[in-house]
Structure formats: structure tokens, C-alpha cells
Motif scaffolding. Structure first.
Motif, PDB file in Angstrom:
ATOM      1  N   ALA A   7     -17.904  -5.689  -2.941  1.00  0.00           N
ATOM      2  CA  ALA A   7     -19.036  -5.829  -3.865  1.00  0.00           C
ATOM      3  C   ALA A   7     -20.350  -5.379  -3.241  1.00  0.00           C
ATOM      4  N   MET A   8     -20.346  -5.154  -1.928  1.00  0.00           N
ATOM      5  CA  MET A   8     -21.565  -4.710  -1.242  1.00  0.00           C
ATOM      6  C   MET A   8     -21.692  -3.192  -1.182  1.00  0.00           C
ATOM      7  N   ILE A   9     -20.604  -2.487  -1.511  1.00  0.00           N
ATOM      8  CA  ILE A   9     -20.626  -1.026  -1.422  1.00  0.00           C
ATOM      9  C   ILE A   9     -21.758  -0.404  -2.240  1.00  0.00           C
ATOM     10  N   PRO A  10     -21.959  -0.804  -3.517  1.00  0.00           N
ATOM     11  CA  PRO A  10     -23.057  -0.204  -4.281  1.00  0.00           C
ATOM     12  C   PRO A  10     -24.433  -0.494  -3.684  1.00  0.00           C
ATOM     13  N   ALA A  11     -24.580  -1.667  -3.064  1.00  0.00           N
ATOM     14  CA  ALA A  11     -25.875  -2.041  -2.482  1.00  0.00           C
ATOM     15  C   ALA A  11     -26.213  -1.182  -1.272  1.00  0.00           C
ATOM     16  N   LEU A  12     -25.199  -0.793  -0.510  1.00  0.00           N
ATOM     17  CA  LEU A  12     -25.437  -0.120   0.762  1.00  0.00           C
ATOM     18  C   LEU A  12     -25.137   1.376   0.756  1.00  0.00           C
ATOM     19  N   TYR A  13     -24.224   1.797  -0.137  1.00  0.00           N
ATOM     20  CA  TYR A  13     -23.748   3.185  -0.043  1.00  0.00           C
ATOM     21  C   TYR A  13     -23.723   3.921  -1.384  1.00  0.00           C
ATOM     22  N   SER A  14     -24.533   3.492  -2.338  1.00  0.00           N
ATOM     23  CA  SER A  14     -24.441   4.061  -3.693  1.00  0.00           C
ATOM     24  C   SER A  14     -24.593   5.575  -3.716  1.00  0.00           C
ATOM     25  N   ALA A  15     -25.339   6.140  -2.773  1.00  0.00           N
ATOM     26  CA  ALA A  15     -25.590   7.586  -2.784  1.00  0.00           C
ATOM     27  C   ALA A  15     -24.382   8.400  -2.328  1.00  0.00           C
ATOM     28  N   ARG A  16     -23.440   7.760  -1.634  1.00  0.00           N
ATOM     29  CA  ARG A  16     -22.344   8.547  -1.051  1.00  0.00           C
ATOM     30  C   ARG A  16     -20.966   8.246  -1.632  1.00  0.00           C
ATOM     31  N   VAL A  17     -20.840   7.209  -2.472  1.00  0.00           N
ATOM     32  CA  VAL A  17     -19.516   6.881  -2.996  1.00  0.00           C
ATOM     33  C   VAL A  17     -19.215   7.653  -4.277  1.00  0.00           C
ATOM     34  N   LYS A  18     -17.936   7.914  -4.481  1.00  0.00           N
ATOM     35  CA  LYS A  18     -17.489   8.684  -5.646  1.00  0.00           C
ATOM     36  C   LYS A  18     -16.795   7.800  -6.686  1.00  0.00           C
ATOM     37  N   PHE A  19     -17.021   6.501  -6.592  1.00  0.00           N
ATOM     38  CA  PHE A  19     -16.383   5.580  -7.522  1.00  0.00           C
ATOM     39  C   PHE A  19     -17.355   4.456  -7.831  1.00  0.00           C
ATOM     40  N   ASP A  20     -17.039   3.667  -8.849  1.00  0.00           N
ATOM     41  CA  ASP A  20     -17.823   2.488  -9.210  1.00  0.00           C
ATOM     42  C   ASP A  20     -17.048   1.261  -8.751  1.00  0.00           C
ATOM     43  N   SER A  39     -26.270  -9.055  -7.379  1.00  0.00           N
ATOM     44  CA  SER A  39     -27.002  -9.880  -6.425  1.00  0.00           C
ATOM     45  C   SER A  39     -27.224  -9.138  -5.107  1.00  0.00           C
ATOM     46  N   TYR A  40     -26.162  -8.520  -4.572  1.00  0.00           N
ATOM     47  CA  TYR A  40     -26.283  -7.802  -3.301  1.00  0.00           C
ATOM     48  C   TYR A  40     -27.209  -6.589  -3.435  1.00  0.00           C
ATOM     49  N   SER A  41     -27.133  -5.907  -4.562  1.00  0.00           N
ATOM     50  CA  SER A  41     -27.992  -4.732  -4.772  1.00  0.00           C
ATOM     51  C   SER A  41     -29.460  -5.136  -4.807  1.00  0.00           C
ATOM     52  N   ARG A  42     -29.740  -6.261  -5.440  1.00  0.00           N
ATOM     53  CA  ARG A  42     -31.122  -6.742  -5.511  1.00  0.00           C
ATOM     54  C   ARG A  42     -31.636  -7.092  -4.108  1.00  0.00           C
ATOM     55  N   ILE A  43     -30.824  -7.796  -3.328  1.00  0.00           N
ATOM     56  CA  ILE A  43     -31.235  -8.178  -1.973  1.00  0.00           C
ATOM     57  C   ILE A  43     -31.433  -6.937  -1.104  1.00  0.00           C
ATOM     58  N   ALA A  44     -30.544  -5.951  -1.233  1.00  0.00           N
ATOM     59  CA  ALA A  44     -30.659  -4.718  -0.445  1.00  0.00           C
ATOM     60  C   ALA A  44     -31.961  -3.988  -0.755  1.00  0.00           C
ATOM     61  N   ARG A  45     -32.346  -3.973  -2.037  1.00  0.00           N
ATOM     62  CA  ARG A  45     -33.618  -3.332  -2.429  1.00  0.00           C
ATOM     63  C   ARG A  45     -34.797  -4.086  -1.832  1.00  0.00           C
ATOM     64  N   GLU A  46     -34.739  -5.414  -1.893  1.00  0.00           N
ATOM     65  CA  GLU A  46     -35.856  -6.225  -1.384  1.00  0.00           C
ATOM     66  C   GLU A  46     -36.005  -6.088   0.132  1.00  0.00           C
TER      67      GLU A  46
END
Length: 329
Positions: free
Chosen positions: A103-116, A316-323
Motif C-alpha cells: 500500500a506504500m508503493i503509490p506514496a513512494l514510487y508512483s512515477a515509476r510503477v506500471k500498475f495501480d 493515508s500513506y500518500s498523504r503522509i509522503a506528500r507532507e
């Protein structure tokens, strides 16, 4: 006199036709699996996710009558494994045993992953959880969560917490706690859990929000003190340690889960068969005993409930990563 027999023949023909129409669907359900099933794991052999995957594979092989084979595919913080499953045929023969960091993949690696991380998968079930536990070492002798909070608030930003690394589950769990309690602490990242625990025991850092399995021996031996577990209920492994809810911090939960996912579009009948196997695995006494030895509790959250949990964690993780402005390469 022949009229009743005509009616009987007609009724029988209708029933026969209905049976023929239903046969392909039921046969498909009954047939799965007809060949070996590959379970992809994004970690090397021997770690907690791998151990859970192998225990499930053994159980599923016996209960479903075909080999379930674990395929370790470590690398890129489990992205390679998740990508392999997301792009596999949705036929139930390639599965993923993932953990909370999925569940942390989108928060940390959204620019490089090829899946949701959510939409590319059909959630089957979680099968185990390892509660996050707040532990303190000799540098911070606080017997309760209330005393811990008192000390942290008395010295804003000075008390330290150790994690296995920036962007790790421990890092996110810690940041969730500080946001919820309105506190600030100093993050000390390590290159893995073992060194973090060593320095915590040695008094170089004050505290850690750690998975129970990684600190259980030190807690049991008295080298570390567990203040609270971030689960809905107390852990059977630490029955005297309260939950955060019981200790006064409401709404804090940071279980590390281990669960089974399939490629999106996997037929419902196959998903149902896997869900049934996963639930039976989590309920089996042998599973409960094995997982407790690893500092885990057997627990199954399935289907849409698992999917909802996954979506909530991603947000939740995406929000924390942005902050925190977390950057990953």
C-alpha cells in the motif's frame, strides 16, 4: 392416459437443459486448480512475508490438490513482484502474497510503477497480522504510554525514534502517531530492523514503532519495554500490554498485514475458492501456532473489506509522503 407421461417427459427435458447450461460454470469452479499455482513474493526467502507465503502454499497444496509454488522475486521494494502479478493472466495461476508495504508503493514510487496498487489486483484475503508495538529502551524508562507522551511533549523534537529506513512501514507508523497526538520526534533511520533494535537496546535511541515479531525476544527478556500495541485488540503474545485505544490514544492502528492478491479480472468463482482456502488457512490451529512463533496473529479480512482497507491505507500513506516530501529514486 398418456397426457401425464407427456408432462413428465417435458419437465424432465427442461431440467436436463438447465443442467447442461449450468454445467460449464460449475465444472469451471470444480476444476480449479488443474495445474500448479505460482505464488510470487517480493522478498528473499526466510523473511516474514516469505514464511507466511510458504505456510499458505503448503496448506493450499493439500486442500486444493495442486502444487502451490513460491517464487521469490525481490527487488525495488516489492515493485518487481507486484508488477509480475499485475501483468499476469487473470486465471488464478499467478498470485501475490504481499504485505503492508504494497500500500506504500503509490506514496513512494508512483512515477515509476506500471500498475495501480489497488485497481490492478483482486483482493483475496489477509491471512496474518504483525501488530506494530511501541517499545522503549534503557534511554527512555517510561512504564506507560501516558508517561511516554509526557516526556515527548516536554522535549519537542528531541526524543528519538528508530526505524528500518526512510519510507518504511515503521516510519509511516511513527508519523501517523505524531500527527494523531500532536507531537514531534526526531527520526533516526537505519538500514534494516536488526541494527535499529540493537541501538535501541543499547540506549543510542529512545523508542521505536516496530513490528512485534522484530522485537518480541527483547521484550520477553526485559531488554525493551512494550507500551502499547497498534491493533484493535491485545496481542495474545503480549496479553498484559494495552492497545493504544485502551491506553488513551484513540483511532491509532498500524497493523502490518500479510495477504493474498490476484490479478484484476480473476473470475469470481476462482476468487471465491482462494478466499475459502485463505480463511481456512488462517483458522487452522497449526497456522495459529506457527504464526505466533513469528510474533504474528492469524487474521483474515477478505474481499471488498480487504480492498477497502487497502484503498484507505494507500490514501493515508500518500498523504503522509506528500507532507514529509519523501523522495525516492
Amino acid at each position: 392416459m398418456s397426457h401425464p407421461s407427456h408432462q413428465l417427459l417435458f419437465a424432465m427435458s427442461i431440467l436436463a437443459a438447465a443442467a447442461l447450461l449450468a454445467a460449464p460454470a460449475s465444472a469451471q469452479t470444480a476444476a480449479y486448480p488443474t495445474k500448479p499455482v505460482r505464488i510470487v513474493v517480493g522478498f528473499s526467502a526466510g523473511g516474514p512475508t516469505d514464511v507466511v507465503a510458504r505456510a499458505f502454499a503448503d496448506f493450499a497444496s493439500r486442500s486444493l490438490g495442486q502444487p502451490f509454488v513460491v517464487d521469490n522475486k525481490p527487488g525495488a521494494n516489492t515493485i518487481l513482484a507486484a508488477e509480475a502479478v499485475a501483468s499476469a493472466p487473470a486465471d488464478g495461476y499467478t498470485l501475490l502474497v504481499g504485505a503492508t508495504n504494497h500500500a506504500m508503493i503509490p506514496a513512494l514510487y508512483s512515477a515509476r510503477v506500471k500498475f495501480d496498487a489497488v485497481r490492478s489486483f483482486a483482493p483475496i484475503c489477509t491471512v496474518a497480522v504483525s501488530p506494530t508495538v511501541l517499545v522503549v529502551g534503557p534511554a527512555m524508562q517510561t512504564p506507560t504510554l501516558a508517561a511516554f507522551l509526557q516526556q515527548v511533549k516536554a522535549k519537542p523534537g528531541q526524543r528519538t525514534y528508530a526505524t528500518p529506513g526512510t519510507g518504511s512501514s515503521g516510519h509511516f507508523a511513527s508519523e501517523q502517531f505524531t500527527r494523531l497526538t500532536g507531537t514531534t520526534m526526531n527520526h533516526i533511520p537505519y538500514k534494516g530492523a536488526a541494527q535499529a533494535v540493537t541501538d535501541l537496546v543499547g540506549g543510542q535511541v529512545d523508542s521505536s514503532f516496530a513490528t512485534l515479531g522484530s522485537v518480541l525476544p527483547q521484550v520477553q527478556s526485559g531488554k525493551l519495554t512494550a507500551l502499547a500495541v497498534a491493533s484493535p485488540q491485545r496481542s495474545a503474545l503480549l496479553p498484559k500490554v494495552p492497545t493504544f485505544e485502551e491506553a488513551g490514544v484513540k483511532g491509532y492502528s498500524a497493523d502490518a498485514w500479510y495477504g493474498l492478491l490476484a490479478p484484476a479480472g480473476t473470475p469470481p468463482a476462482i476468487v471465491a475458492a482462494l478466499e475459502k482456502a485463505a480463511q481456512a488457512f488462517a483458522q487452522a490451529p497449526a497456522t495459529v501456532d506457527k504464526l505466533r512463533g513469528l510474533g504474528m496473529d492469524a487474521r483474515s479480512v477478505c474481499g471488498t473489506s480487504f480492498g477497502t482497507q487497502l484503498q484507505r491505507e494507500v490514501q493515508s500513506y500518500s498523504r503522509i509522503a506528500r507532507e514529509l516530501d519523501l523522495k525516492t529514486e
